[in-house]
Design an enzyme around this catalytic site. Structure first.
Site, PDB file in Angstrom:
ATOM      1  N   GLU A 205       0.900  -1.122  -0.015  1.00 35.05           N
ATOM      2  CA  GLU A 205       0.111  -0.212   0.122  1.00 35.05           C
ATOM      3  C   GLU A 205       0.851   1.215   0.066  1.00 35.05           C
ATOM      4  O   GLU A 205       0.240   2.374   0.187  1.00 35.05           O
ATOM      5  CB  GLU A 205      -1.033  -0.072   1.061  1.00 35.05           C
ATOM      6  N   LYS A 339     -15.479  -1.499   1.846  1.00 36.59           N
ATOM      7  CA  LYS A 339     -14.715  -2.160   0.746  1.00 36.59           C
ATOM      8  C   LYS A 339     -15.709  -2.622  -0.103  1.00 36.59           C
ATOM      9  O   LYS A 339     -16.514  -3.549   0.267  1.00 36.59           O
ATOM     10  CB  LYS A 339     -13.551  -3.112   1.438  1.00 36.59           C
TER      11      LYS A 339
END
Length: 432
Positions: A205, A339
């Site tokens: 990330e 999400k």
């Protein structure tokens, strides 16, 4: 015309080099939309199922040709002729075709790719940006970025147990300023790590993943970086953690085993550990502080710390209204991580965010570890008035793509744009 005329699908690569599904929806009037789905590293047990081929001779079993075939052979014939502007009907038809609670028959990756592409096609047909098409004329709030600048846990091969250490520029006056602050702290942290001969490679990330002796060392480094970048921790920038406690929860003993530190706690001990950290550092948000099915531990955590910080349920809620409903009913957590691929359709995502907001919970739009250049979640963060977004660090194009899209949206909105800032954090408002 917003009638669906054709649906295409293909296998593309995500940011970790693994295959994922990309779909294109074409409409009778010539409009089209394209979307690619993400994939997680630490996945909740109750998430919708992404369909993988399992052929070890191809992409190590992670191919998605079955999911692509399901789009072309099953979903497309059923959806051609439907109105892409009727998102609920499109999503509902796909859910009926799958017929399972976890979308395991056709694959959540197949269904979500089409769901997102249909929304993009409808937005294109109406001549509107996605955030405006989904959110309407009131969509104008830019989210506070929770920037993951230091990684541990499942996101790094180190002794650090906590999965993400984030900086939160809640004191900024605009999204652009907040992003700049986060980027400057990110660069200051690299300089500090280099000076101590610690690793400066980045993880999935975009955050650094140095091998540190303890979780608190990560917090100390970030505090030093904030100071060196010229900002005030606790006034301008704050800290957030994604503990991902399910990853180190032992179901047999019901203990949380912090292997990096050589310690283990029951839920009461772990919440006291968090309490201590929050008293020493300006932590305003903790995500997945307890394991996904440790409802008792979650309730203790919420009762103890819920009034002073945001407690985000990711694996706990998996963007699912049934699990979120249980949390609301029992007073568990006070925020939901959103999400899209945890649940598998835009309609169900919208439902979860609306339910959370009605109950006074905050919402945090989120990426996954395996991302693409797709920027749908940036638009959704604005459209759904989330007020917060997690989409990684200030590096890696798969992360920066979302930030750049938010910069475009803020610029397009001009004077109408509003930055959520401190207003979205209950604890900060109480301190005023």
């Amino acid at each position: 015309m917003t009638e669906i005329s054709q649906i295409l699908a293909r296998e593309v690569l995500d940011s970790r080099g693994n295959p994922t599904v990309e779909a294109e929806v074409q409409l009778a009037g010539g409009a089209r939309g394209r979307a690619a789905v993400p994939s997680g590293a630490s996945t909740g047990e109750h998430e919708a199922i992404e369909l993988r081929d399992g052929d070890k001779h191809r992409y190590l079993g992670k191919g998605v040709q079955k999911a692509v075939k399901n789009v072309v052979d099953v979903l497309a014939p059923a959806l051609v002729g439907m109105d892409a502007a009727d998102q609920f009907a499109v999503d509902q038809r796909m859910l009926e075709l799958d017929g399972t609670a976890t979308k395991g028959k056709l694959g959540a990756n197949a269904i979500l790719a089409v769901s997102m592409a249909a929304a993009r096609a409808a937005a294109d047909a109406h001549g509107l940006p996605l955030y405006r098409y989904v959110g309407g004329v009131q969509a104008r709030t830019l989210p506070v970025p929770l920037m993951n600048i230091l990684n541990g846990g499942a996101h790094a091969d180190t002794r650090v147990d906590v999965q993400e250490f984030m900086v939160v520029p809640a004191g900024a006056s605009s999204f652009a300023e907040g992003l700049r602050w986060g980027a400057e702290v990110f660069h200051a942290l690299k300089k500090i790590l280099k000076g101590r001969k610690l690793a400066t490679g980045v993880g999935d990330e975009g955050g650094y993943a140095p091998d540190l002796p303890a979780n608190e060392e990560a917090l100390k480094l970030i505090m030093e970086a904030i100071d060196q970048a010229g900002f005030k921790a606790g006034e301008q920038l704050f800290l957030a953690l994604d503990v991902a406690a399910s990853e180190f929860f032992d179901k047999g003993s019901k203990k949380y085993k912090l292997k990096g530190e050589g310690k283990e706690y029951d839920s009461t001990g772990l919440l006291e550990y968090y309490r201590g950290l929050s008293e020493r550092y300006p932590i305003i948000s903790i995500e997945d502080g307890m394991a996904e099915d440790d409802w008792e531990g979650w309730k203790k955590l919420t009762d103890a710390l819920g009034s002073r910080m945001q407690l985000v349920g990711d694996d706990l809620f998996v963007t699912n209204v049934e699990r979120l409903g249980r949390g609301i009913e029992t007073g568990t957590a006070n925020s939901i991580l959103v999400k899209v691929n945890q649940i598998g359709t835009l309609t169900e995502t919208f439902d979860a965010v609306r339910m959370a907001h009605r109950a006074g919970y905050t919402s945090v739009m989120s990426h996954r570890s395996g991302e693409t250049e797709d920027t749908t979640i940036a638009d959704l963060a604005v459209a759904l008035d989330c007020g917060q977004i997690k989409t990684g660090s200030a590096s890696r194009s798969d992360r920066v793509a979302k930030y750049n899209q938010l910069l475009r949206i803020e610029g397009e909105l001009g004077a109408a744009a509003r930055y959520a800032g401190k207003s979205v954090f209950r604890a900060l408002n109480q301190k005023k």
